[in-house]
Design an enzyme around this catalytic site. Structure first.
Site, PDB file in Angstrom:
ATOM      1  N   ASP A  30       0.850  -1.194   0.000  1.00  0.00           N
ATOM      2  CA  ASP A  30       0.000   0.000   0.000  1.00  0.00           C
ATOM      3  C   ASP A  30       0.888   1.248   0.000  1.00  0.00           C
ATOM      4  O   ASP A  30       1.893   1.322   0.698  1.00  0.00           O
ATOM      5  CB  ASP A  30      -0.910  -0.009   1.238  1.00  0.00           C
ATOM      6  CG  ASP A  30      -2.069   0.974   1.102  1.00  0.00           C
ATOM      7  OD1 ASP A  30      -3.221   0.511   0.981  1.00  0.00           O
ATOM      8  OD2 ASP A  30      -1.817   2.198   1.113  1.00  0.00           O
ATOM      9  N   ASN A  85     -13.033  -3.036   2.599  1.00  0.00           N
ATOM     10  CA  ASN A  85     -13.975  -1.924   2.736  1.00  0.00           C
ATOM     11  C   ASN A  85     -14.910  -1.978   1.535  1.00  0.00           C
ATOM     12  O   ASN A  85     -14.455  -1.947   0.381  1.00  0.00           O
ATOM     13  CB  ASN A  85     -13.220  -0.592   2.768  1.00  0.00           C
ATOM     14  CG  ASN A  85     -12.347  -0.471   4.005  1.00  0.00           C
ATOM     15  OD1 ASN A  85     -12.719  -0.903   5.085  1.00  0.00           O
ATOM     16  ND2 ASN A  85     -11.168   0.113   3.839  1.00  0.00           N
ATOM     17  N   GLY A  91     -15.528   3.153   3.978  1.00  0.00           N
ATOM     18  CA  GLY A  91     -14.128   3.545   3.839  1.00  0.00           C
ATOM     19  C   GLY A  91     -13.499   3.210   2.504  1.00  0.00           C
ATOM     20  O   GLY A  91     -12.295   3.420   2.316  1.00  0.00           O
ATOM     21  N   GLN A  92     -14.284   2.652   1.567  1.00  0.00           N
ATOM     22  CA  GLN A  92     -13.685   2.321   0.269  1.00  0.00           C
ATOM     23  C   GLN A  92     -13.420   3.597  -0.523  1.00  0.00           C
ATOM     24  O   GLN A  92     -14.314   4.437  -0.688  1.00  0.00           O
ATOM     25  CB  GLN A  92     -14.608   1.395  -0.541  1.00  0.00           C
ATOM     26  CG  GLN A  92     -13.953   0.912  -1.828  1.00  0.00           C
ATOM     27  CD  GLN A  92     -14.779  -0.130  -2.584  1.00  0.00           C
ATOM     28  OE1 GLN A  92     -15.910  -0.445  -2.190  1.00  0.00           O
ATOM     29  NE2 GLN A  92     -14.222  -0.660  -3.655  1.00  0.00           N
ATOM     30  N   HIS A  98     -10.436  -4.962  -3.345  1.00  0.00           N
ATOM     31  CA  HIS A  98      -9.109  -5.236  -2.805  1.00  0.00           C
ATOM     32  C   HIS A  98      -9.216  -5.694  -1.362  1.00  0.00           C
ATOM     33  O   HIS A  98     -10.072  -5.250  -0.608  1.00  0.00           O
ATOM     34  CB  HIS A  98      -8.190  -4.020  -2.922  1.00  0.00           C
ATOM     35  CG  HIS A  98      -8.778  -2.748  -2.391  1.00  0.00           C
ATOM     36  ND1 HIS A  98      -9.689  -1.997  -3.098  1.00  0.00           N
ATOM     37  CD2 HIS A  98      -8.589  -2.101  -1.217  1.00  0.00           C
ATOM     38  CE1 HIS A  98     -10.037  -0.941  -2.383  1.00  0.00           C
ATOM     39  NE2 HIS A  98      -9.383  -0.977  -1.228  1.00  0.00           N
TER      40      HIS A  98
HETATM   41  P1  AMP Z   1      -9.772   1.581   0.451  1.00  0.00           P
HETATM   42  O1  AMP Z   1      -9.834   2.829   1.275  1.00  0.00           O
HETATM   43  O2  AMP Z   1     -10.211   0.338   1.184  1.00  0.00           O
HETATM   44  O3  AMP Z   1     -10.455   1.745  -0.893  1.00  0.00           O
HETATM   45  O4  AMP Z   1      -8.242   1.339   0.177  1.00  0.00           O
HETATM   46  C1  AMP Z   1      -7.557   1.907  -0.906  1.00  0.00           C
HETATM   47  C2  AMP Z   1      -6.095   1.789  -0.590  1.00  0.00           C
HETATM   48  O5  AMP Z   1      -5.364   1.949  -1.782  1.00  0.00           O
HETATM   49  C3  AMP Z   1      -5.582   2.822   0.394  1.00  0.00           C
HETATM   50  O6  AMP Z   1      -5.028   2.170   1.529  1.00  0.00           O
HETATM   51  C4  AMP Z   1      -4.536   3.597  -0.410  1.00  0.00           C
HETATM   52  O7  AMP Z   1      -3.446   3.980   0.373  1.00  0.00           O
HETATM   53  C5  AMP Z   1      -4.155   2.571  -1.474  1.00  0.00           C
HETATM   54  N1  AMP Z   1      -3.633   3.113  -2.716  1.00  0.00           N
HETATM   55  C6  AMP Z   1      -4.186   4.080  -3.497  1.00  0.00           C
HETATM   56  N2  AMP Z   1      -3.437   4.280  -4.586  1.00  0.00           N
HETATM   57  C7  AMP Z   1      -2.400   3.398  -4.516  1.00  0.00           C
HETATM   58  C8  AMP Z   1      -1.279   3.120  -5.354  1.00  0.00           C
HETATM   59  N3  AMP Z   1      -1.071   3.770  -6.509  1.00  0.00           N
HETATM   60  N4  AMP Z   1      -0.417   2.148  -4.956  1.00  0.00           N
HETATM   61  C9  AMP Z   1      -0.614   1.493  -3.796  1.00  0.00           C
HETATM   62  N5  AMP Z   1      -1.655   1.710  -2.971  1.00  0.00           N
HETATM   63  C10 AMP Z   1      -2.533   2.657  -3.320  1.00  0.00           C
END
Ligand code: AMP
Length: 112
Positions: A30, A85, A91-92, A98
């Site tokens: 992440d 999420n 929180g998504q 993912h």
């Molecule tokens: P969510 O809030 O469950 O949708 O999680 C999305 C996650 O994606 C968050 O923890 C972000 O930090 C992560 N994220 C967003 N863009 C990237 C990226 N380019 N590479 C790695 N992680 C990312």
């Protein structure tokens, strides 16, 4: 170019710190880690959120879970938390399904 940032990572249009890949899933660190180990595992199939999956995704969803176990086993990490999420109010923020794998610190319950 896709609008979905995780599809861009799958298609190698943007870089990511990839830790595992097979024909069905991709895992990468992440970009904003919430624990010492914070890995995201995503299906290569485009599914916007868990709630959009169906019976036909049964094997893929199981594969996602087993890939999480394999990644942690390879790292010899036995204590970890898995989070999905589903939807913005949960929180998504990225709308490609993912699984978060978090490890390396204590986690509270109930989750925030
Ligand atoms: P969510 O809030 O469950 O949708 O999680 C999305 C996650 O994606 C968050 O923890 C972000 O930090 C992560 N994220 C967003 N863009 C990237 C990226 N380019 N590479 C790695 N992680 C990312």
């Amino acid at each position: 170019m896709s609008e979905n940032i995780f599809l861009k990572i799958i298609n190698k249009e943007i870089p990511a710190d990839i830790v595992y890949e097979d024909d069905k899933v991709l895992a990468f660190n992440d970009i904003s880690p919430q624990a010492p180990t914070h890995i995201l595992i995503i299906p290569k199939k485009e599914i916007r959120k868990l709630h959009d999956s169906n019976e036909g995704d049964c094997e893929l969803l199981g594969h996602l879970m087993l890939a999480a176990k394999k990644i942690m086993a390879d790292k010899q990490i036995k204590h970890y938390r898995l989070v999905i999420n589903n939807g913005s109010e949960a929180g998504q923020t990225v709308f490609h399904l993912h699984l978060h794998i978090l490890a390396g610190r204590d986690f509270g319950w109930p989750p925030g």
